[in-house]
Design an enzyme around this catalytic site. Structure first.
Site, mmCIF file in Angstrom:
data_model
loop_
_atom_site.group_PDB
_atom_site.id
_atom_site.type_symbol
_atom_site.label_atom_id
_atom_site.label_comp_id
_atom_site.label_asym_id
_atom_site.label_seq_id
_atom_site.Cartn_x
_atom_site.Cartn_y
_atom_site.Cartn_z
ATOM 1 N N THR A 119 -5.590 2.734 -1.472
ATOM 2 C CA THR A 119 -4.551 2.957 -2.868
ATOM 3 C C THR A 119 -4.208 1.686 -3.746
ATOM 4 O OG1 THR A 119 -2.250 3.432 -3.024
ATOM 5 C CG2 THR A 119 -2.687 2.250 -1.045
ATOM 6 N N TYR A 143 3.377 2.600 4.088
ATOM 7 C CA TYR A 143 1.930 3.547 3.541
ATOM 8 C C TYR A 143 0.954 2.491 2.820
ATOM 9 C CZ TYR A 143 -1.010 5.909 0.360
ATOM 10 O OH TYR A 143 -2.012 6.230 -0.530
#
Ligand code: UD1
Length: 327
Positions: A119, A143
């Site tokens: 990400t 995350y």
């Protein structure tokens, strides 16, 4: 040597698009998905589907041996930033512990090629934009940290066991299959464009704008929205490069242009021809102000060429899918 790719999370949003892209060109695909958020009906019929967990080492080894898997694309994981802030240990379990287990199983089964979904949120929020792959990392949400930890494990596994890999750092993925076969289906999806599409169709009363005091041109968060079909294409190029012997590498996947929440709202209004009801809300925990990619590495090395690089096309495809997808 057989060419069969194991796609974990192949019933999920990005996974299901990539499975269709692989099948469309005639590749052989096995999908492993525990259906915790994925939807089986969105897995292309020509793929072999196995319901199960990526941490089930016995199952993973059986799949590799039975089908002659030579490469893995690992999509399965948890992706919602605010949820990770509320329940970090669940994120470290799903994205780190289970990924470690999957890596060990495939290494022991003799697989040498691995593609990992990472990400843009691994980068430091004060790193210069657009973000090159070498930019400083300083993930702020559990995350994002879980994804960077998995990147590190993969790097080490690459050195130690010869697991050649590509890490694809996704910017903000949006839109749906232009043929309407799959799209974003998580019932509680938090993505801006998904939620804007739901508001446009009257399924939600209004869109919350999370923060108008960011250090951005109009005060709202800026992201690099990339059509999921272009992202799926990047995975196919990465897979082909690995199979062709390419060395391990990390690539940003974004278009290299930033768009604010307000610009997205205007895009939705242009597509629908109607005003979109919005409500100004507080900032959302864990959200960085700006994320814009420098995609020059993947363009130069893999010849990746975006084909759906228009915010209105992205929004229109998301709305079309939302209309079809009714539950
Ligand atoms: C998304 C991904 C994350 C990925 C990251 C990469 C999801 C669920 N998250 O996170 O996995 O690592 O991109 O850049 O796909 N916003 C609103 N109102 C809303 C929803 C969002 O104002 O109802 C704003 C957010 O504050 C943010 C922007 O829109 O500024 C994008 O948010 P979102 O679509 O949730 O994606 P990210 O949090 O950036």
């Amino acid at each position: 040597m057989s060419n069969v790719v194991l796609v974990t999370g192949g019933a999920g949003y990005i996974g299901s698009h990539t499975v269709y892209a692989l099948l469309d060109r005639g590749d052989r695909v096995v999908v492993l998905d525990n259906l915790s958020t994925g939807v089986k009906a969105q897995v292309g019929k020509d793929a072999i589907f196995v319901q199960g967990d990526v941490a089930d080492a016995g199952l993973v080894k059986k799949i590799v041996a039975e089908h002659g898997v030579d490469a893995v694309i690992h999509f399965a994981g948890s992706i919602v930033v605010p949820e990770s802030v509320r329940d970090p240990l669940a994120y470290y379990d799903n994205n780190v512990v289970k990924t470690r287990s999957l890596m060990q199983a495939v290494v022991e089964a003799g697989v040498k090629q691995f593609i990992f979904s990472s990400t843009a949120t691994v980068y430091a929020s004060d790193a210069p934009q657009p973000l090159a792959e070498a930019a400083a990392k300083s993930p702020i949400s559990p995350y994002a940290r879980s994804k960077l930890m998995a990147e590190w494990m993969l790097e080490d596994a690459g050195h130690a066991y010869g697991l050649r890999h590509m890490v694809l750092r996704y910017f903000n993925v949006a839109g749906a299959d232009p043929k309407g076969r799959t799209g974003q289906s998580s019932p509680n999806a938090t993505h801006l464009i998904k939620r804007a599409a739901m508001v446009a169709l009257g399924r939600l009363p209004q869109l919350d704008i999370f923060g108008t005091d960011y250090p951005t041109p109009d005060g709202t968060g800026v992201r690099d929205y990339i059509h999921v079909t272009d992202l799926a294409a990047a995975h196919l190029l990465a897979l082909d490069a690995l199979r062709g012997g390419a060395a391990s590498v990390t690539y940003n996947c974004g278009y290299g242009r930033g768009m604010s929440v307000r610009e997205v709202v205007r895009g939705v209004e242009k597509v629908t021809g109607k005003p979109l009801p919005v409500r100004i809300s507080d900032r959302r925990a864990g959200d960085p102000p700006t994320l814009i990619s420098d995609p020059s590495r993947i363009k130069a090395a893999l010849g990746w060429k975006p084909a759906h690089d228009g915010i209105e096309e992205i929004i229109a495809s998301a709305i079309a899918w939302e209309q079809r997808f009714n539950r």
